[in-house]
Design an enzyme around this catalytic site. Sequence first.
Site, PDB file in Angstrom:
ATOM      1  N   GLU A   1       2.192 -35.436 -17.337  1.00 14.64           N
ATOM      2  CA  GLU A   1       1.477 -34.221 -16.915  1.00 14.64           C
ATOM      3  C   GLU A   1       2.445 -33.338 -16.136  1.00 14.64           C
ATOM      4  O   GLU A   1       3.281 -33.842 -15.358  1.00 14.64           O
ATOM      5  CB  GLU A   1       0.308 -34.635 -15.997  1.00 14.64           C
ATOM      6  CG  GLU A   1      -0.403 -33.509 -15.283  1.00 14.64           C
ATOM      7  CD  GLU A   1      -1.353 -34.023 -14.196  1.00 14.64           C
ATOM      8  OE1 GLU A   1      -1.082 -35.095 -13.603  1.00 14.64           O
ATOM      9  OE2 GLU A   1      -2.376 -33.339 -13.963  1.00 14.64           O
TER      10      GLU A   1
ATOM     11  N   ASN B   1      -3.980 -26.568 -16.595  1.00 13.10           N
ATOM     12  CA  ASN B   1      -3.117 -27.748 -16.606  1.00 13.10           C
ATOM     13  C   ASN B   1      -3.159 -28.240 -18.054  1.00 13.10           C
ATOM     14  O   ASN B   1      -4.198 -28.730 -18.512  1.00 13.10           O
ATOM     15  CB  ASN B   1      -3.698 -28.796 -15.638  1.00 13.10           C
ATOM     16  CG  ASN B   1      -2.773 -29.998 -15.478  1.00 13.10           C
ATOM     17  OD1 ASN B   1      -1.957 -30.268 -16.358  1.00 13.10           O
ATOM     18  ND2 ASN B   1      -2.925 -30.713 -14.381  1.00 13.10           N
TER      19      ASN B   1
ATOM     20  N   LYS C   1      -6.767 -29.496 -19.355  1.00 11.04           N
ATOM     21  CA  LYS C   1      -7.406 -30.541 -18.542  1.00 11.04           C
ATOM     22  C   LYS C   1      -8.823 -30.145 -18.137  1.00 11.04           C
ATOM     23  O   LYS C   1      -9.053 -29.067 -17.589  1.00 11.04           O
ATOM     24  CB  LYS C   1      -6.554 -30.792 -17.292  1.00 11.04           C
ATOM     25  CG  LYS C   1      -7.002 -31.936 -16.406  1.00 11.04           C
ATOM     26  CD  LYS C   1      -5.964 -32.140 -15.295  1.00 11.04           C
ATOM     27  CE  LYS C   1      -6.293 -33.327 -14.412  1.00 11.04           C
ATOM     28  NZ  LYS C   1      -5.197 -33.544 -13.388  1.00 11.04           N
TER      29      LYS C   1
ATOM     30  N   GLU D   1      -5.446 -28.969  -7.232  1.00 14.77           N
ATOM     31  CA  GLU D   1      -5.588 -28.603  -8.652  1.00 14.77           C
ATOM     32  C   GLU D   1      -6.791 -27.695  -8.873  1.00 14.77           C
ATOM     33  O   GLU D   1      -6.756 -26.821  -9.739  1.00 14.77           O
ATOM     34  CB  GLU D   1      -5.748 -29.867  -9.506  1.00 14.77           C
ATOM     35  CG  GLU D   1      -4.484 -30.704  -9.594  1.00 14.77           C
ATOM     36  CD  GLU D   1      -4.618 -31.771 -10.646  1.00 14.77           C
ATOM     37  OE1 GLU D   1      -4.563 -32.947 -10.284  1.00 14.77           O
ATOM     38  OE2 GLU D   1      -4.781 -31.430 -11.820  1.00 14.77           O
TER      39      GLU D   1
ATOM     40  N   CYS E   1      -4.357 -37.034 -16.831  1.00 15.63           N
ATOM     41  CA  CYS E   1      -4.466 -37.630 -15.508  1.00 15.63           C
ATOM     42  C   CYS E   1      -5.892 -38.024 -15.091  1.00 15.63           C
ATOM     43  O   CYS E   1      -6.404 -39.025 -15.554  1.00 15.63           O
ATOM     44  CB  CYS E   1      -3.821 -36.717 -14.484  1.00 15.63           C
ATOM     45  SG  CYS E   1      -3.356 -37.644 -13.024  1.00 15.63           S
TER      46      CYS E   1
ATOM     47  N   ASN F   1       0.110 -37.612 -12.945  1.00 21.33           N
ATOM     48  CA  ASN F   1       0.796 -37.619 -11.640  1.00 21.33           C
ATOM     49  C   ASN F   1      -0.241 -38.172 -10.666  1.00 21.33           C
ATOM     50  O   ASN F   1      -1.212 -37.466 -10.354  1.00 21.33           O
ATOM     51  CB  ASN F   1       1.142 -36.203 -11.174  1.00 21.33           C
ATOM     52  CG  ASN F   1       2.296 -35.578 -11.923  1.00 21.33           C
ATOM     53  OD1 ASN F   1       3.389 -35.444 -11.411  1.00 21.33           O
ATOM     54  ND2 ASN F   1       2.063 -35.165 -13.157  1.00 21.33           N
TER      55      ASN F   1
HETATM   56  N1  ING Z   1      -4.150 -37.099 -10.076  1.00 22.72           N
HETATM   57  C1  ING Z   1      -4.979 -38.112  -9.628  1.00 22.72           C
HETATM   58  C2  ING Z   1      -5.586 -38.986 -10.728  1.00 22.72           C
HETATM   59  O1  ING Z   1      -6.725 -38.863 -11.098  1.00 22.72           O
HETATM   60  C3  ING Z   1      -6.134 -38.953  -7.815  1.00 22.72           C
HETATM   61  C4  ING Z   1      -6.012 -37.696  -8.636  1.00 22.72           C
HETATM   62  C5  ING Z   1      -5.145 -39.257  -6.904  1.00 22.72           C
HETATM   63  C6  ING Z   1      -7.168 -39.821  -8.047  1.00 22.72           C
HETATM   64  C7  ING Z   1      -5.230 -40.430  -6.166  1.00 22.72           C
HETATM   65  C8  ING Z   1      -7.265 -41.006  -7.332  1.00 22.72           C
HETATM   66  C9  ING Z   1      -6.290 -41.315  -6.384  1.00 22.72           C
HETATM   67  O2  ING Z   1      -4.848 -39.868 -11.160  1.00 22.72           O
HETATM   68  C10 ING Z   1      -4.368 -36.111 -10.975  1.00 22.72           C
HETATM   69  N2  ING Z   1      -3.345 -35.254 -11.165  1.00 22.72           N
HETATM   70  O3  ING Z   1      -5.434 -35.990 -11.568  1.00 22.72           O
END
Ligand code: ING
Length: 312
Positions: free
Chosen positions: A48, A110, A127, A146, A171, A196
């Site tokens: 991503e 995204n 996304k 985001e 993601c 990420n």
């Molecule tokens: N990142 C994360 C994901 O869903 C997140 C958001 C971060 C969720 C930490 C849970 C814990 O993997 C993105 N970019 O969606």
Amino acid sequence: MAERNLRVAAAQMGPITKNEPKAAVVGRLITHLKLASEENVELVVFPELTLTTFFPRWFVEDEDDLELDSFYETSMPSAETEFLFSTAKDLGIGFCLGYAELTESGERYNTQVLVNGGGEIVGKYRKVHLPGHEEHEPWREFQHLERRYFKAGGSFPTWRAFESVVGMAICNDRRWSETYRSLALGGAELILIGYNTPIHYAPDPSQDRLASFHSRLVMQAGAYQNGCYVIGVAKGGIEEGVESLSDSCIIGPSGEILAEAKTDGDELIIADIDLDICKNYKQTLFDFARYRKPETYGAITNQTGAILPEEL
Ligand code: ING
């Protein structure tokens, strides 16, 4: 019908610094492509937002800030990625590339594009599930904005490509079971997911130690319940001070991990997949047309949040 074998690769990326030029990042992507070519890989999946650091970790007050715009692409291929497209075409390798998209009308997404071995964009996905928050929350060690910097996509398209049917997700999409089912209802056999994922989850730090388990859990479940291959590709390592999950992996329709990353850096993870194995699940246990009961699933699309039963 001849066997449909495909050699695929997850091109995991280590950290990208805030001031790393996109041309330098493209150089790293091309190193992946060249190694993939030596290994006769046909499809390479990048993470991503692969062209820059994960910029939603910072609050930028002004939406029209030039620095914010610098993280986006206003065309694809763009000047910086033209060389990536031409190199992939010369090598005859298809790829999936995640990047921040700024449209002519000023909408920000995204986005991931699917490019075939001839260098043509065959699909684009924006996304759908945007995690995090919209406003600056200074209490956090780092932001996850985001929902401020991107507009949500509106569908889960699938495309005929690589002798298969391919879907994409990005993601946070991988944590929602609707993602995989929607794509599988569009015939997907192969689902490509860049991510990420910061290890630290500020709203509930008890989840931090489970970051790898949760990432694998949702992708393995999504693969098995829909008879799909899932390729999950990280930008991981400690990026601008934020520890991010690596753990890229290639998962089969059985739900088993077929290949996994061993490092937190740039690493090419390769697997030979037999797309006909999908039928072992799609035409038996998960024969949607025979066993699904959509007339009972109304709550899934009629509601957003939960509606609890009345107090007795
Ligand atoms: N990142 C994360 C994901 O869903 C997140 C958001 C971060 C969720 C930490 C849970 C814990 O993997 C993105 N970019 O969606």
